[in-house]
Design an enzyme around this catalytic site. Sequence first.
Site, PDB file in Angstrom:
ATOM      1  N   CYS A 112       0.813  -1.223   0.000  1.00  0.00           N
ATOM      2  CA  CYS A 112       0.000   0.000   0.000  1.00  0.00           C
ATOM      3  C   CYS A 112       0.844   1.271   0.000  1.00  0.00           C
ATOM      4  CB  CYS A 112      -0.955  -0.010   1.178  1.00  0.00           C
ATOM      5  SG  CYS A 112      -2.061  -1.415   1.123  1.00  0.00           S
ATOM      6  N   ASN A 123     -10.170  -0.384  -0.088  1.00  0.00           N
ATOM      7  CA  ASN A 123      -8.703  -0.295  -0.126  1.00  0.00           C
ATOM      8  C   ASN A 123      -8.203  -0.875  -1.444  1.00  0.00           C
ATOM      9  OD1 ASN A 123      -5.957  -0.567   0.205  1.00  0.00           O
ATOM     10  ND2 ASN A 123      -6.063  -1.491   2.233  1.00  0.00           N
ATOM     11  N   HIS A 127      -3.632   6.984   2.891  1.00  0.00           N
ATOM     12  CA  HIS A 127      -3.988   5.666   2.364  1.00  0.00           C
ATOM     13  C   HIS A 127      -5.375   5.295   2.884  1.00  0.00           C
ATOM     14  CE1 HIS A 127      -3.927   1.599   1.133  1.00  0.00           C
ATOM     15  NE2 HIS A 127      -3.691   1.089   2.320  1.00  0.00           N
TER      16      HIS A 127
HETATM   17  C1  LIG Z   1      -9.948  -5.918   9.765  1.00  0.00           C
HETATM   18  C2  LIG Z   1     -10.555  -4.925  10.741  1.00  0.00           C
HETATM   19  C3  LIG Z   1     -11.596  -4.065  10.025  1.00  0.00           C
HETATM   20  C4  LIG Z   1     -11.263  -5.688  11.841  1.00  0.00           C
HETATM   21  O1  LIG Z   1     -11.825  -4.780  12.762  1.00  0.00           O
HETATM   22  P1  LIG Z   1     -11.615  -4.999  14.325  1.00  0.00           P
HETATM   23  O2  LIG Z   1     -12.365  -3.935  14.998  1.00  0.00           O
HETATM   24  O3  LIG Z   1     -10.126  -5.095  14.563  1.00  0.00           O
HETATM   25  O4  LIG Z   1     -12.326  -6.366  14.537  1.00  0.00           O
HETATM   26  P2  LIG Z   1     -11.724  -7.711  15.140  1.00  0.00           P
HETATM   27  O5  LIG Z   1     -10.783  -8.329  14.172  1.00  0.00           O
HETATM   28  O6  LIG Z   1     -11.265  -7.425  16.541  1.00  0.00           O
HETATM   29  O7  LIG Z   1     -13.012  -8.562  15.200  1.00  0.00           O
HETATM   30  C5  LIG Z   1     -14.112  -8.233  16.033  1.00  0.00           C
HETATM   31  C6  LIG Z   1     -15.195  -9.269  15.802  1.00  0.00           C
HETATM   32  O8  LIG Z   1     -15.812  -9.053  14.517  1.00  0.00           O
HETATM   33  C7  LIG Z   1     -15.793 -10.253  13.766  1.00  0.00           C
HETATM   34  N1  LIG Z   1     -15.658  -9.933  12.362  1.00  0.00           N
HETATM   35  C8  LIG Z   1     -14.524  -9.874  11.625  1.00  0.00           C
HETATM   36  N2  LIG Z   1     -14.832  -9.537  10.361  1.00  0.00           N
HETATM   37  C9  LIG Z   1     -16.160  -9.370  10.308  1.00  0.00           C
HETATM   38  C10 LIG Z   1     -17.060  -9.034   9.285  1.00  0.00           C
HETATM   39  N3  LIG Z   1     -16.656  -8.767   8.036  1.00  0.00           N
HETATM   40  N4  LIG Z   1     -18.365  -8.949   9.575  1.00  0.00           N
HETATM   41  C11 LIG Z   1     -18.820  -9.205  10.823  1.00  0.00           C
HETATM   42  N5  LIG Z   1     -17.999  -9.544  11.831  1.00  0.00           N
HETATM   43  C12 LIG Z   1     -16.702  -9.639  11.578  1.00  0.00           C
HETATM   44  C13 LIG Z   1     -14.626 -11.027  14.300  1.00  0.00           C
HETATM   45  O9  LIG Z   1     -14.757 -12.396  14.032  1.00  0.00           O
HETATM   46  C14 LIG Z   1     -14.692 -10.707  15.778  1.00  0.00           C
HETATM   47  O10 LIG Z   1     -15.654 -11.511  16.381  1.00  0.00           O
HETATM   48  P3  LIG Z   1     -15.418 -12.111  17.845  1.00  0.00           P
HETATM   49  O11 LIG Z   1     -15.290 -10.912  18.740  1.00  0.00           O
HETATM   50  O12 LIG Z   1     -16.639 -12.912  18.065  1.00  0.00           O
HETATM   51  O13 LIG Z   1     -14.163 -12.906  17.738  1.00  0.00           O
HETATM   52  C15 LIG Z   1      -9.487  -4.007  11.393  1.00  0.00           C
HETATM   53  O14 LIG Z   1      -8.683  -4.773  12.266  1.00  0.00           O
HETATM   54  C16 LIG Z   1      -8.601  -3.355  10.392  1.00  0.00           C
HETATM   55  O15 LIG Z   1      -9.044  -2.526   9.607  1.00  0.00           O
HETATM   56  N6  LIG Z   1      -7.302  -3.670  10.417  1.00  0.00           N
HETATM   57  C17 LIG Z   1      -6.359  -3.114   9.510  1.00  0.00           C
HETATM   58  C18 LIG Z   1      -6.446  -3.872   8.247  1.00  0.00           C
HETATM   59  C19 LIG Z   1      -5.806  -3.150   7.108  1.00  0.00           C
HETATM   60  O16 LIG Z   1      -5.807  -1.948   7.065  1.00  0.00           O
HETATM   61  N7  LIG Z   1      -5.307  -3.923   6.156  1.00  0.00           N
HETATM   62  C20 LIG Z   1      -4.735  -3.417   4.971  1.00  0.00           C
HETATM   63  C21 LIG Z   1      -3.415  -2.810   5.257  1.00  0.00           C
HETATM   64  S1  LIG Z   1      -2.841  -1.886   3.937  1.00  0.00           S
END
Ligand SMILES: CC(C)(COP(=O)(O)OP(=O)(O)OC[C@H]1O[C@@H](n2cnc3c(N)ncnc32)[C@H](O)[C@@H]1OP(=O)(O)O)[C@@H](O)C(=O)NCCC(=O)NCCS
Length: 332
Positions: free
Chosen positions: A116, A286, A256
């Site tokens: 990215c 993204n 980004h």
């Molecule tokens: C991926 C992301 C959106 C997840 O959000 P989060 O707030 O961290 O959520 P978590 O991973 O802690 O998950 C919370 C809960 O939601 C659930 N969950 C994950 N994806 C889900 C979805 N698409 N829909 C519904 N629930 C979802 C998880 O299973 C978890 O459930 P649990 O509490 O029962 O285990 C976030 O971590 C993120 O944006 N990370 C950076 C990723 C990124 O930028 N990547 C590209 C880099 S260039």
Amino acid sequence: MEKTRAVITGVHGWVPDYVLTNHELETMVDTNDEWITTRTGIKERRILKGEGLGTSVIGTESVKGLLEKTNTDPKDIDLIICATVTPDMPFPATANIIADNVGAVNSYSFDISAACSGFMFGLTMGAQFIETGAHKKVIVIGADKMSSIVNYEDRTTCIIFGDGGGAVLLEPTTENLGIMDSLLRSDGSGAPYLNMKAGGSRRPASMETVAAKEHFARQEGAVVFKFAVNNMADVSVRIMERNNLGPEDVAWLVPHQANKRIIDATASKMGIGPEKVMVNIDRYGNTTAGTLPLCLWDYESQLKKGDNLVLAAFGGGFTWGSIYLKWGYDPK
Ligand SMILES: CC(C)(COP(=O)(O)OP(=O)(O)OC[C@H]1O[C@@H](n2cnc3c(N)ncnc32)[C@H](O)[C@@H]1OP(=O)(O)O)[C@@H](O)C(=O)NCCC(=O)NCCS
């Protein structure tokens, strides 16, 4: 003698027509529009459908539009750099394919891989070829067809990514404009947290890698989130400090587009209000190397000559960084 800088003299983006909405994703994985919207800020993303269409399509359409709007003869292009993690194929470089498609017969071209942060790394590199006097016209592309490496059964990644990208033209200037400073970083110890395991020389494609779904992007979202919030903001604040820029001096933050919450945290640490932050994550998700040129393209009509822009990105590697640039032209 006046210093020669590289200034962006045009930008053009391209996204495919197909819109993959949160509601359609609800029919594919166990998720819902409310969760995706509140956790990421994404409402929809674009998908490049069609047999045999790769990232070069995004790059080619972006560059064609760029050449047309800047009235540039493709024969005058010296160099094309394409930042992507989804090249058409491991080799030849996607930039070579794009150069051929647009008739840039006097240019050489290559790809760079910095996930990215790729567009920012490419922009810094392209600018240096101009600053040294080696080249007069350099095109830098950021483009990704993320749908080619996304597992649409994995709700933690498929909601985030989309396809798209854009390109900028860099030319020399002796005015006080252009790429002023850049601060780029990488840390390979972040590799386990955001990657695509197979398909490279370490784990070539095999029945086993396909069965294990190792040809898809995977991430530990929470680790990446924390890393992004700390480091993207850190370099952006540092680039402001070392160029004596206060929040009031910055016309636009160009972040980004990975997660709206990461964008908000970065802007807040920089002291930049939401009205000065470019955001289009709601429409495109993204697009990896594509996000920054897509933002510049979307906001081009609001940019004025001399505006101070701070670009900021982070991604797989980990890679991250920030660029301070002065915009080169008024809306046309
Ligand atoms: C991926 C992301 C959106 C997840 O959000 P989060 O707030 O961290 O959520 P978590 O991973 O802690 O998950 C919370 C809960 O939601 C659930 N969950 C994950 N994806 C889900 C979805 N698409 N829909 C519904 N629930 C979802 C998880 O299973 C978890 O459930 P649990 O509490 O029962 O285990 C976030 O971590 C993120 O944006 N990370 C950076 C990723 C990124 O930028 N990547 C590209 C880099 S260039």
